[in-house]
Design an enzyme around this catalytic site. Structure first.
Site, PDB file in Angstrom:
ATOM      1  N   GLN A   1      46.733  41.296  43.147  1.00 14.94           N
ATOM      2  CA  GLN A   1      45.386  40.721  43.285  1.00 14.94           C
ATOM      3  C   GLN A   1      45.399  39.188  43.267  1.00 14.94           C
ATOM      4  OE1 GLN A   1      43.873  43.512  40.043  1.00 14.94           O
ATOM      5  NE2 GLN A   1      42.037  43.239  41.276  1.00 14.94           N
TER       6      GLN A   1
ATOM      7  N   CYS B   1      36.175  46.696  40.385  1.00 19.25           N
ATOM      8  CA  CYS B   1      37.422  46.024  40.764  1.00 19.25           C
ATOM      9  C   CYS B   1      37.110  44.550  41.002  1.00 19.25           C
ATOM     10  CB  CYS B   1      37.996  46.662  42.032  1.00 19.25           C
ATOM     11  SG  CYS B   1      39.548  45.910  42.562  1.00 19.25           S
ATOM     12  N   LEU B   2      37.932  43.698  40.413  1.00 19.90           N
ATOM     13  CA  LEU B   2      37.712  42.255  40.577  1.00 19.90           C
ATOM     14  C   LEU B   2      37.947  41.827  42.018  1.00 19.90           C
ATOM     15  CD1 LEU B   2      39.418  41.069  37.264  1.00 19.90           C
ATOM     16  CD2 LEU B   2      36.963  41.358  37.708  1.00 19.90           C
TER      17      LEU B   2
ATOM     18  N   HIS C   1      47.052  49.179  42.773  1.00 23.81           N
ATOM     19  CA  HIS C   1      47.098  47.838  43.397  1.00 23.81           C
ATOM     20  C   HIS C   1      48.539  47.482  43.775  1.00 23.81           C
ATOM     21  CE1 HIS C   1      43.051  46.243  43.306  1.00 23.81           C
ATOM     22  NE2 HIS C   1      42.902  46.423  42.006  1.00 23.81           N
TER      23      HIS C   1
ATOM     24  N   GLY D   1      41.561  44.620  33.437  1.00 18.93           N
ATOM     25  CA  GLY D   1      42.905  44.784  33.995  1.00 18.93           C
ATOM     26  C   GLY D   1      43.097  43.835  35.158  1.00 18.93           C
TER      27      GLY D   1
ATOM     28  N   HIS E   1      44.582  52.555  38.089  1.00 20.30           N
ATOM     29  CA  HIS E   1      43.930  51.648  39.045  1.00 20.30           C
ATOM     30  C   HIS E   1      44.852  50.452  39.339  1.00 20.30           C
ATOM     31  CE1 HIS E   1      40.093  49.386  40.322  1.00 20.30           C
ATOM     32  NE2 HIS E   1      40.985  48.414  40.200  1.00 20.30           N
ATOM     33  N   GLU E   2      45.457  49.893  38.274  1.00 17.26           N
ATOM     34  CA  GLU E   2      46.320  48.705  38.467  1.00 17.26           C
ATOM     35  C   GLU E   2      47.618  49.074  39.189  1.00 17.26           C
ATOM     36  OE1 GLU E   2      44.774  46.121  38.055  1.00 17.26           O
ATOM     37  OE2 GLU E   2      43.204  46.878  36.725  1.00 17.26           O
TER      38      GLU E   2
END
Ligand code: K1U
Ligand code: ZN
Length: 167
Positions: free
Chosen positions: A51, A91-92, A137, A46, A133-134
Site C-alpha cells: 500500500q 481499506c486505507l 495486499h 493494519g 486482508h493485509e
C-alpha cells in the site's frame, strides 16, 4: 520516522505481488517503523508494504483501542484456517468504502519478527480478518475484488472521480 503516501485503488501497483524479505536489516526495520506511524496517523488497524509502494512481504497490525499492541509480521504465511466469518471491512487504499467479506474466523500464521526470529501467532475475530486482508495486499489483492463486478465498477468510478477532483 516518516509518513508514507498510501496508494489508492485502482492504482495498478496495488496488484503487484510482493517479494519475500531476504534479510531483516536496518532498511526493513525503518520501513516497518514508517508503516506503523502511517497506519496510526491514517488512522487504520493494519497496513501492508504494498500500500506504500514497497513490494516486500511486510505488514503491521494493531487492533487495540489504546493503539499499544503493534504487531509486525515479516514474510507472514497462513498455515491453518478454520471456520468462517462475515465482517464489514474498510481499506486505507479504498477510502470511504466499507462492505462485508467472508473470511476464515481463526487462522495460524508463521512469520519473522523485527529481529528476524520466527514466531507463530493464532488469531481470531477482527485480528484474523485484518491479517488476512493485509496478506491479500501482499498478494496483489484488494478487498473490493471479493465484491460483485457491479460494485467494483461503481467503486472504481467513484475513486477515479475523487482522484480527478483532487488534481
Ligand atoms: O489494509 C488497510 O487498508 C487497513 C484497513 C484494515 C482493515 C480494516 C477492517 C477490516 C479489515 C482490515 C483499515 O484499517 S481501514 C480503517 C479502519 O478499519 C479503522 C480505522 C480507525 C479505527 C478503527 C478502524
Ligand atoms: Zn486494505
Amino acid at each position: 520516522m516518516a509518513l508514507l503516501k498510501i496508494l489508492h485503488f485502482p492504482d495498478p501497483r496495488l496488484h503487484l505481488v510482493a517479494k519475500p524479505v531476504a534479510a531483516v536489516d536496518a532498511d526493513i526495520r525503518q520501513l516497518a517503523a514508517d508503516m506503523a506511524e502511517t497506519m496510526y496517523a491514517a488512522p487504520g488497524i493494519g497496513l501492508a508494504a504494498t500500500q506504500v509502494d514497497r513490494h516486500v512481504r511486510l505488514i503491521v497490525v494493531d487492533i487495540s483501542e489504546e493503539k499499544n499492541r503493534l504487531l509486525t509480521l515479516i514474510n507472514p504465511r497462513i498455515v491453518m484456517k478454520e471456520g468462517e466469518a462475515v465482517r464489514e471491512e474498510g481499506c486505507l487504499s479504498v477510502p470511504g468504502i466499507y462492505d462485508k467479506v467472508t473470511r476464515a474466523e481463526h487462522i495460524r500464521v508463521d512469520a519473522l519478527d523485527l529481529e528476524g526470529k520466527p514466531f507463530q501467532l493464532d488469531a481470531v475475530g477482527l485480528l484474523a480478518v485484518c491479517i488476512q486482508h493485509e496478506i491479500d495486499h501482499l498478494d496483489g489483492k484488494v478487498f473490493v475484488e471479493y465484491l460483485s463486478r457491479l460494485k467494483q465498477a461503481r467503486i472504481r468510478h467513484k475513486l477515479e472521480k475523487q482522484a480527478r477532483e483532487a488534481m
